[in-house]
Design an enzyme around this catalytic site. Sequence first.
Site: not given
Ligand code: CAA
Length: 398
Positions: A30, A80, A112, A144, A149, A153, A202, A234, A243, A280, A313
């Site tokens: 979606d 990085e 980062c 990625y 996953g 991002t 993370s 960041h 969040k 990112n 991280s």
């Molecule tokens: N409409 C609106 N919102 C929706 C939706 C819809 N149809 N479907 C899902 N969502 C929302 C979910 O409710 C969730 O919201 P919350 O986080 O507020 O609960 C959000 O969308 C994301 O959904 P999921 O958690 O299911 O998403 P995902 O499993 O695909 O994971 C992620 C998301 C963890 C960011 C993934 O993209 C990822 O692993 N990214 C890389 C790691 C990352 O960026 N980590 C960030 C912290 S680490 C860091 O900052 C260092 C760095 O730069 C890497």
Amino acid sequence: MVKVGIDKITFHVPHHYVDMVELAKARDIDPNKFLIGIGQEKMAVPTIEEDIVAMAANAANRIVTEEDKELIDQVIFATESGFDFSKSAGTYIHQMLGIQPFAKAYEVKHACYGGTAGLISAFNYVKLNPERKVLVIMSDISRYGLNSGGEATQGAGAIAMLVTANPRILSLDSETLSLTENQFDFWRPSYAEVPYVQGKYSTELYIEMFNTIIEEYAKRYPERLSDLQAISFHLPFTKMGRKCLQSLENKEETNINPELVERWFSHYQDSTFIGRQVGNVYTGSLYLSLMSLLNFDDNLEEGQRIGMFSYGSGAVAELFTGILQPGFKENVSKEGTLLHLNRRVKLDIKAYEENFEKTLSNEDGVIEVVKDKETLHPGFYLDRIDDHRRYYNEITTK
Ligand code: CAA
């Protein structure tokens, strides 16, 4: 006491992007998950000649004058996504920009957080040597993998800033608070092309470290904290800072006044403007958020204090602050930012996937990177690899 901080700042992003709605549809997701759930509209996609050095040189070239080149004593390059375990990416920039020979150039790494380490180090140097300047660069390609996953991002881009005495944009405060934990939320061993990442963990760790720092900051520097008009975060994706602020709102026991959180929330959306269009850029992401605030938040005034939350991280985080300088708005360009973002060309998903698969093999000693120079845009680009050495060129006119 002499004021030291950011005198000039700019960014550079690749010439192509992917539309997140199209990516969502291609992955049978979606679109609102990407647009609202993660908070991304477009994702910058670098082509092979837009490596971290080319992007960095294009950013730095926009702010460094001939006079600056004589006064810069250090070129600090944070990344990085480095392509060499020994030679610093800063050495290329030193030569490409023609910085005076007695400057030192070096690379900094901590996920980062590296760019912030570079900025603080530059701040300390200029405090001791107020006649001199330091060029701080952050440049990264966030990769990625297709269908991974973290695919939504990804992104790429570079930030360049000049740190000087009596800065025209932001003077930094000496007091900062940092926190280190040995964690595995996101890491990339030397043999891995893409990072290992515990996505959910993370984000939880990021929020937890933000909370630990801000509560401790409130104990150590309560007046400074109350003085913060806005915080830039960041932003690996633009929901991330939201969040953090929500976590403060939802807490039962906290040292943070709810009115402060409300104030920080009121500026938050403006701090995400560039990040939403880019994705990112790892170590530069906090500074895209800062540039978004400087460019697009019409409610920020000179003399106000803003906070910056840096997270890398692995994990290191730091909260530091600075004061907006008189006339700071004249020293950033909203129009320039919009022009730079709007000049980009959209790739459809097939073209994005084909581009993703194009990589430079470590085994190749000699490669002509760009066969058809007519397709290039003005600016620096990676021209060829010869005997495992990277050579860059510049297109000055189109
Ligand atoms: N409409 C609106 N919102 C929706 C939706 C819809 N149809 N479907 C899902 N969502 C929302 C979910 O409710 C969730 O919201 P919350 O986080 O507020 O609960 C959000 O969308 C994301 O959904 P999921 O958690 O299911 O998403 P995902 O499993 O695909 O994971 C992620 C998301 C963890 C960011 C993934 O993209 C990822 O692993 N990214 C890389 C790691 C990352 O960026 N980590 C960030 C912290 S680490 C860091 O900052 C260092 C760095 O730069 C890497």
